[in-house]
Write an enzyme that holds these catalytic residues in place. Sequence first.
Site, PDB file in Angstrom:
ATOM      1  N   ASP A 232       0.833  -1.189   0.000  1.00 37.29           N
ATOM      2  CA  ASP A 232       0.000   0.000   0.000  1.00 37.29           C
ATOM      3  C   ASP A 232       0.878   1.253   0.000  1.00 37.29           C
ATOM      4  O   ASP A 232       1.885   1.330   0.706  1.00 37.29           O
ATOM      5  CB  ASP A 232      -0.886  -0.015   1.251  1.00 37.29           C
ATOM      6  N   GLU A 282      15.846 -14.293  -0.693  1.00 35.20           N
ATOM      7  CA  GLU A 282      16.320 -15.284   0.282  1.00 35.20           C
ATOM      8  C   GLU A 282      15.372 -16.482   0.341  1.00 35.20           C
ATOM      9  O   GLU A 282      15.808 -17.645   0.346  1.00 35.20           O
ATOM     10  CB  GLU A 282      16.437 -14.617   1.646  1.00 35.20           C
TER      11      GLU A 282
END
Length: 558
Positions: A232, A282
């Site tokens: 957002d 990752e």
Amino acid sequence: MIDAYVDDGSVQNEPGPSERSQHTARQQWWRTAVIYEVYVRSFLDSTGDGIGDLAGVRAGLPYLERLGVDGIWLNPFYPSPQYDHGYDVADYCDVDPVYGDLAEFGRLVDDAHRLGFKVLIDIVPNHCSSKHPWFLQALAEGPDGGPARSRFHFAEGRGERGELPPNNWYSMFGGPAWTRVTEPDGTPGQWYLHLFGPEQPDLNWRNPEVGGYFEQVLRFWLDRGVDGFRIDVATGLFKHPGLPDSPDPAADARARDTVNPLAWNQPETHGVWRTWRAICEEYTARDGVDRLLVGEVSVRTPAEQAAYVRPDELHQAFFFHMLTAPWDAATFRRVIQDALRDIADTGSTITWVLNNHDQVRTVTRYAAAARARAAALLMLSLPGAAYVYQGEELGLPEVVDLPDEVLTDPIFHRSGSRVGIRDGCRVPLPWSGHLSPFGFTSGEGVAEPWLPQPAWFAAHTTERLMADPESFWHLYHDALRLRASLPSLGNGTLRWLESPPQVLAFVRGDGLVCAVNFGDVPAPAPVPGTPLLASGPCPPGTLPGSTAAWWAADGLAV
């Protein structure tokens, strides 16, 4: 009730989300994915309280599988006072009881993954709720009590007694962007910044504690199986360090957008997205499946947006320039060309969108259902990814006549104006039957839907539209089926064809021709023969007004 929407096997040889996911997992699934935005509060109510919930989303997954999307994006479901229906987050690592709990969220993710869906969740890093423990601590400590206020933008007021806001900025929801607090001793005190409502204090991202907190939030949800995040206000986070006055302080409120250059789009924001991208990489390194970051990036030009989707930042950013374009062939062509030039050159993918929970629905915005159908077929023919907002596939118009007393949008309650309010696109979905609640909620003694559904929703229920082969629903369904099966769509090149001024025509890949007639009178079709798919009646050799169509040109096997 949901049994009516489960695939009964009558539709044969359709590539489902599982097939698409297996295909796209090897090719960065997000580059061509079609994601369905679920406004949880309005999707499907499983408890009878009149509010949609996570169990309702889980019950509706077979419907979405049959529609043919690749994944879902869930609007906020976190604990919240619901001032802005979840975009005022009180706890980023839990589920509001009105929507379920973490166990139900886990079941939803598991079921979605079994169907081959990706699951994205909303994250709101620019601001939190005024009921968040951090903000409550800041109020309790006072201006000299500790470090809690440094997590936000607290400042002394101007004027002889500090009675004026620290600067002249306005909130996007209307009124000043500052609210003065009453200190623990009862005296008028400092002011805090909120670029939305006063119940949504802006976080101070120049305090490293804030960044560290959100890195933990990302890991919390990634460890629970989410496939990515919709961010957002992704141009937010950092403000100009001096918080100076703006030359046009009411610009944000007037535009209902992130316009103030002192409050948005600061260069330091890009460092946050690099950190978040590294966290996603990752997790990707563990299993080879990309975790997606898609940003709500509202900027003036596609070139500015391109800076957010560089290879080490966000994977995607919603391309709002098409959503805000008027129904005009020249404007749409320019918007598409700008996107192809500026966004594609970053190595990212263009992320097309026509509707969302903040915008007037296309049927109303374009003042014609035929135009909305044509725009949908255009969007799904363009290279890149696409997002579909719930109810878009039903051809729902905006509900424009909700009474003042039922409106919940803070824009209305803060500004007193209905301009730009968002309740009309958030009315709960109609699923079945002829009367409200139209299958949205069911059982004995159930509550009314949290926003009232108009009687004309009866013409837009999923039950009715799925039974009508000429409906909006089947247009989306058939377009998604073709998109999943034709390599020229999603991936591939785009080459413009010569066409009349009111027509856009182009070739996708090595032989799929797409055209849209933005005018009101018929035009010659760009190729002979019957279209593979059209948004309305389309005789061979003719492209009627307000119509889009796809043709297989010579050499394309379908």
